[in-house]
Design a protein around this motif. Structure first.
Motif, PDB file in Angstrom:
ATOM      1  N   THR A   1     -40.887  12.529 -28.816  1.00  0.00           N
ATOM      2  CA  THR A   1     -42.168  12.875 -29.942  1.00  0.00           C
ATOM      3  C   THR A   1     -42.313  11.408 -30.677  1.00  0.00           C
ATOM      4  OG1 THR A   1     -39.955  13.355 -31.867  1.00  0.00           O
ATOM      5  CG2 THR A   1     -40.487  14.744 -30.488  1.00  0.00           C
ATOM      6  N   GLY A   2     -41.718   9.820 -30.053  1.00  0.00           N
ATOM      7  CA  GLY A   2     -42.260   8.983 -30.912  1.00  0.00           C
ATOM      8  C   GLY A   2     -41.475   8.681 -31.408  1.00  0.00           C
ATOM      9  N   SER A   3     -39.786   9.458 -31.748  1.00  0.00           N
ATOM     10  CA  SER A   3     -39.356   8.935 -32.701  1.00  0.00           C
ATOM     11  C   SER A   3     -38.163   8.195 -32.483  1.00  0.00           C
ATOM     12  CB  SER A   3     -38.426  10.267 -33.556  1.00  0.00           C
ATOM     13  OG  SER A   3     -37.925  11.013 -32.769  1.00  0.00           O
ATOM     14  N   PHE A   4     -38.059   7.415 -33.130  1.00  0.00           N
ATOM     15  CA  PHE A   4     -36.277   6.703 -32.450  1.00  0.00           C
ATOM     16  C   PHE A   4     -35.315   7.106 -33.031  1.00  0.00           C
ATOM     17  CE2 PHE A   4     -39.868   3.750 -32.316  1.00  0.00           C
ATOM     18  CZ  PHE A   4     -39.768   2.987 -31.426  1.00  0.00           C
ATOM     19  N   ILE A   5     -34.149   6.451 -32.256  1.00  0.00           N
ATOM     20  CA  ILE A   5     -32.603   7.460 -32.492  1.00  0.00           C
ATOM     21  C   ILE A   5     -31.826   6.030 -32.479  1.00  0.00           C
ATOM     22  CG2 ILE A   5     -33.166   9.963 -32.503  1.00  0.00           C
ATOM     23  CD1 ILE A   5     -31.511   9.859 -29.619  1.00  0.00           C
ATOM     24  N   GLU A   6     -30.564   6.350 -32.420  1.00  0.00           N
ATOM     25  CA  GLU A   6     -29.089   5.318 -32.374  1.00  0.00           C
ATOM     26  C   GLU A   6     -28.611   5.557 -30.813  1.00  0.00           C
ATOM     27  OE1 GLU A   6     -26.827   4.789 -35.540  1.00  0.00           O
ATOM     28  OE2 GLU A   6     -28.057   3.914 -36.741  1.00  0.00           O
ATOM     29  N   SER A   7     -28.465   5.137 -29.610  1.00  0.00           N
ATOM     30  CA  SER A   7     -28.030   5.047 -28.392  1.00  0.00           C
ATOM     31  C   SER A   7     -26.632   4.704 -29.304  1.00  0.00           C
ATOM     32  CB  SER A   7     -28.838   4.446 -27.174  1.00  0.00           C
ATOM     33  OG  SER A   7     -29.229   3.616 -27.294  1.00  0.00           O
ATOM     34  N   LYS A   8     -26.637   3.555 -28.877  1.00  0.00           N
ATOM     35  CA  LYS A   8     -25.189   3.395 -28.369  1.00  0.00           C
ATOM     36  C   LYS A   8     -25.190   1.838 -29.158  1.00  0.00           C
ATOM     37  CE  LYS A   8     -26.324   1.046 -24.136  1.00  0.00           C
ATOM     38  NZ  LYS A   8     -26.252   0.780 -22.430  1.00  0.00           N
ATOM     39  N   LEU A   9     -23.565   1.031 -29.777  1.00  0.00           N
ATOM     40  CA  LEU A   9     -23.641   0.125 -29.968  1.00  0.00           C
ATOM     41  C   LEU A   9     -23.930  -0.672 -28.837  1.00  0.00           C
ATOM     42  CD1 LEU A   9     -20.028   1.260 -31.690  1.00  0.00           C
ATOM     43  CD2 LEU A   9     -21.978   0.754 -32.714  1.00  0.00           C
ATOM     44  N   ASN A  10     -23.801  -2.248 -29.461  1.00  0.00           N
ATOM     45  CA  ASN A  10     -24.036  -2.955 -28.554  1.00  0.00           C
ATOM     46  C   ASN A  10     -22.581  -3.803 -27.768  1.00  0.00           C
ATOM     47  OD1 ASN A  10     -26.840  -4.187 -28.449  1.00  0.00           O
ATOM     48  ND2 ASN A  10     -26.086  -5.819 -29.726  1.00  0.00           N
ATOM     49  N   SER A  11     -22.503  -4.135 -26.886  1.00  0.00           N
ATOM     50  CA  SER A  11     -20.918  -4.513 -26.049  1.00  0.00           C
ATOM     51  C   SER A  11     -20.937  -5.596 -25.864  1.00  0.00           C
ATOM     52  CB  SER A  11     -21.232  -3.279 -24.870  1.00  0.00           C
ATOM     53  OG  SER A  11     -21.678  -2.109 -24.978  1.00  0.00           O
ATOM     54  N   ALA A  12     -19.564  -6.075 -25.750  1.00  0.00           N
ATOM     55  CA  ALA A  12     -19.188  -7.053 -25.364  1.00  0.00           C
ATOM     56  C   ALA A  12     -17.848  -7.294 -24.200  1.00  0.00           C
ATOM     57  CB  ALA A  12     -18.343  -7.626 -26.793  1.00  0.00           C
ATOM     58  N   LEU A  13     -17.729  -8.238 -23.238  1.00  0.00           N
ATOM     59  CA  LEU A  13     -16.321  -8.310 -22.647  1.00  0.00           C
ATOM     60  C   LEU A  13     -15.895  -9.007 -22.742  1.00  0.00           C
ATOM     61  CD1 LEU A  13     -15.061  -6.966 -19.519  1.00  0.00           C
ATOM     62  CD2 LEU A  13     -16.989  -8.444 -18.833  1.00  0.00           C
ATOM     63  N   VAL A  14     -14.785  -9.229 -22.796  1.00  0.00           N
ATOM     64  CA  VAL A  14     -13.311 -10.512 -22.557  1.00  0.00           C
ATOM     65  C   VAL A  14     -12.919 -10.266 -21.691  1.00  0.00           C
ATOM     66  CG1 VAL A  14     -11.942 -11.214 -24.531  1.00  0.00           C
ATOM     67  CG2 VAL A  14     -13.598 -10.159 -25.241  1.00  0.00           C
ATOM     68  N   LEU A  15     -12.302 -11.382 -20.469  1.00  0.00           N
ATOM     69  CA  LEU A  15     -12.017 -11.576 -19.524  1.00  0.00           C
ATOM     70  C   LEU A  15     -11.046 -12.448 -20.001  1.00  0.00           C
ATOM     71  CD1 LEU A  15     -13.842 -11.597 -16.365  1.00  0.00           C
ATOM     72  CD2 LEU A  15     -14.442 -11.854 -19.022  1.00  0.00           C
ATOM     73  N   GLY A  16     -10.315 -13.229 -18.699  1.00  0.00           N
ATOM     74  CA  GLY A  16     -10.134 -14.130 -18.233  1.00  0.00           C
ATOM     75  C   GLY A  16      -8.538 -14.778 -19.502  1.00  0.00           C
ATOM     76  N   GLY A  17      -8.226 -14.373 -20.013  1.00  0.00           N
ATOM     77  CA  GLY A  17      -6.828 -14.516 -21.057  1.00  0.00           C
ATOM     78  C   GLY A  17      -5.918 -13.720 -21.984  1.00  0.00           C
ATOM     79  N   PHE A  18      -5.422 -12.900 -23.453  1.00  0.00           N
ATOM     80  CA  PHE A  18      -4.457 -13.011 -23.408  1.00  0.00           C
ATOM     81  C   PHE A  18      -4.879 -12.412 -25.126  1.00  0.00           C
ATOM     82  CE2 PHE A  18      -2.100 -13.635 -19.943  1.00  0.00           C
ATOM     83  CZ  PHE A  18      -1.605 -12.681 -19.228  1.00  0.00           C
ATOM     84  N   ASN A  19      -5.730 -13.927 -25.924  1.00  0.00           N
ATOM     85  CA  ASN A  19      -6.617 -13.442 -27.243  1.00  0.00           C
ATOM     86  C   ASN A  19      -6.465 -12.240 -27.452  1.00  0.00           C
ATOM     87  OD1 ASN A  19      -6.209 -14.085 -29.266  1.00  0.00           O
ATOM     88  ND2 ASN A  19      -7.428 -16.132 -29.481  1.00  0.00           N
ATOM     89  N   LEU A  20      -6.269 -11.111 -28.028  1.00  0.00           N
ATOM     90  CA  LEU A  20      -6.953 -10.235 -28.385  1.00  0.00           C
ATOM     91  C   LEU A  20      -7.172 -10.315 -30.362  1.00  0.00           C
ATOM     92  CD1 LEU A  20      -4.082  -7.433 -28.281  1.00  0.00           C
ATOM     93  CD2 LEU A  20      -6.980  -7.310 -26.785  1.00  0.00           C
ATOM     94  N   GLU A  21      -7.071 -11.262 -30.366  1.00  0.00           N
ATOM     95  CA  GLU A  21      -7.726 -11.942 -31.776  1.00  0.00           C
ATOM     96  C   GLU A  21      -9.292 -12.217 -31.554  1.00  0.00           C
ATOM     97  OE1 GLU A  21      -5.822 -12.039 -35.571  1.00  0.00           O
ATOM     98  OE2 GLU A  21      -4.946 -10.588 -33.849  1.00  0.00           O
ATOM     99  N   ILE A  22      -9.946 -12.611 -30.428  1.00  0.00           N
ATOM    100  CA  ILE A  22     -11.017 -12.422 -30.120  1.00  0.00           C
ATOM    101  C   ILE A  22     -12.046 -10.869 -30.270  1.00  0.00           C
ATOM    102  CG2 ILE A  22     -13.110 -13.132 -28.651  1.00  0.00           C
ATOM    103  CD1 ILE A  22     -10.889 -14.835 -27.213  1.00  0.00           C
ATOM    104  N   ALA A  23     -10.672 -10.133 -29.667  1.00  0.00           N
ATOM    105  CA  ALA A  23     -11.934  -8.527 -29.902  1.00  0.00           C
ATOM    106  C   ALA A  23     -11.686  -8.061 -31.486  1.00  0.00           C
ATOM    107  CB  ALA A  23     -10.898  -7.837 -28.980  1.00  0.00           C
ATOM    108  N   TYR A  24      -9.909  -8.740 -32.262  1.00  0.00           N
ATOM    109  CA  TYR A  24     -10.942  -8.614 -33.545  1.00  0.00           C
ATOM    110  C   TYR A  24     -11.825  -9.029 -34.012  1.00  0.00           C
ATOM    111  CZ  TYR A  24      -9.252  -7.798 -38.419  1.00  0.00           C
ATOM    112  OH  TYR A  24      -8.788  -7.546 -39.351  1.00  0.00           O
ATOM    113  N   GLU A  25     -12.127  -9.977 -34.339  1.00  0.00           N
ATOM    114  CA  GLU A  25     -13.196 -10.781 -34.444  1.00  0.00           C
ATOM    115  C   GLU A  25     -15.210  -9.865 -34.139  1.00  0.00           C
ATOM    116  OE1 GLU A  25     -13.129 -12.800 -37.212  1.00  0.00           O
ATOM    117  OE2 GLU A  25     -10.585 -13.151 -37.067  1.00  0.00           O
ATOM    118  N   LEU A  26     -14.648  -9.510 -32.889  1.00  0.00           N
ATOM    119  CA  LEU A  26     -16.018  -8.871 -32.528  1.00  0.00           C
ATOM    120  C   LEU A  26     -15.824  -7.718 -33.185  1.00  0.00           C
ATOM    121  CD1 LEU A  26     -16.200  -9.933 -28.508  1.00  0.00           C
ATOM    122  CD2 LEU A  26     -17.751 -10.945 -30.382  1.00  0.00           C
TER     123      LEU A  26
END
Length: 279
Positions: free
Chosen positions: A82-107
């Protein structure tokens, strides 16, 4: 007692410690020591060091340098028939290669979905008392832990953060799941201590991306790490959204001035890396 960290062949760092309080050995090795000056010190595989007192510096900087350069609206939209816009999904981030979950907390402060790859869940869970927001991250509905990359859903990521130095094959693989405007941040060998290895790593990123810029943690005497910001179209300085920086509450280190200072290079280093850095 003294704890030695081998940073490079000719450079070591020492920390005064009181005792070892945890030793976990399996797929990886985790040792946690008690220190009067730094709180707990976590050593992973005898190479990576996390200082409890200053872990927020690295976590805030690399998370927000990436996220604050993404488009201001952090939700994708879809146009209906119909031409209207709807929210579909959140932006996504991928974190790998380590153990620092604080990076995920900040994201997660950016209302992003965060996928975190780590196969050694035994070691990761052993950091529950070390990482200040461990439980907040693990119980957040927008955080998802995967043991292997093959388990990931077929998402296109706006931001990928690699906590180690990736190979050219990993760089190419991450590029395939990154949005055209997306940002890849990864660790680099330190240009002061390993200039040849750093140059080679930047050249590997340059084979894939049009923008390749190294950055440091400004004014930090406790962290020797260097990182790279890589993208096809998004620039870490030209595309910085000050509105995003100003909206983040409760930060201890990151701000717009720190963001810009992180990409400032000494004259001799800028000359050494001329033609390798792509900005």
């Amino acid at each position: 007692m003294w704890l030695n960290q081998r940073v490079s062949e000719n450079f070591h760092k020492e920390y005064a410690i009181e005792e070892k309080i945890l030793d976990v050995r399996g797929e990886n090795i985790l040792e946690i020591f008690k220190s009067k000056q730094f709180g707990q010190i976590a050593i992973i595989n005898e190479t990576q060091v996390l200082l409890e007192r200053f872990v927020f510096m690295q976590s805030e900087l690399i998370a927000h340098i990436g996220a604050c350069c993404l488009p201001l609206d952090n939700k994708n939209t879809e146009q209906t028939k119909t031409g209207s816009f709807i929210e579909s999904k959140l932006n996504s981030a991928l974190v790998l290669g380590g153990f620092n979950l604080e990076i995920a907390y900040e994201l997660l402060r950016h209302t992003m979905r965060v996928d975190f790859i780590q196969s050694d869940t035994k070691l990761l869970d052993s950091l529950i008392s070390f990482l200040p927001h461990f439980q907040d991250v693990r119980t957040n509905p927008d955080f998802h832990l995967y043991e292997k990359a093959i388990e990931l859903k077929k998402n296109a990521y706006q931001l990928i953060i690699h906590q180690s130095v990736p190979s050219i094959y990993e760089i190419e693989g991450m590029d395939r799941i990154l949005e055209p405007y997306g940002v890849l941040i990864a660790t680099l060998p330190h240009p002061y201590l390993q200039i040849e290895q750093c140059s080679d790593a930047l050249l590997a990123f340059g084979k894939v991306f049009e923008i390749v810029m190294p950055f440091f943690i400004p004014f930090s005497p406790f962290d020797h790490q260097t990182f790279v910001f890589a993208s096809h179209t998004t620039h870490p300085l030209a595309n910085l959204w000050l509105q995003k920086c100003d909206m983040i509450e409760g930060l201890q280190f990151y701000n717009a001035d720190m963001h810009q200072a992180a990409f400032t290079l000494p004259t001799y280093l800028a000359k050494t890396l001329k033609g390798i850095i792509k900005n």
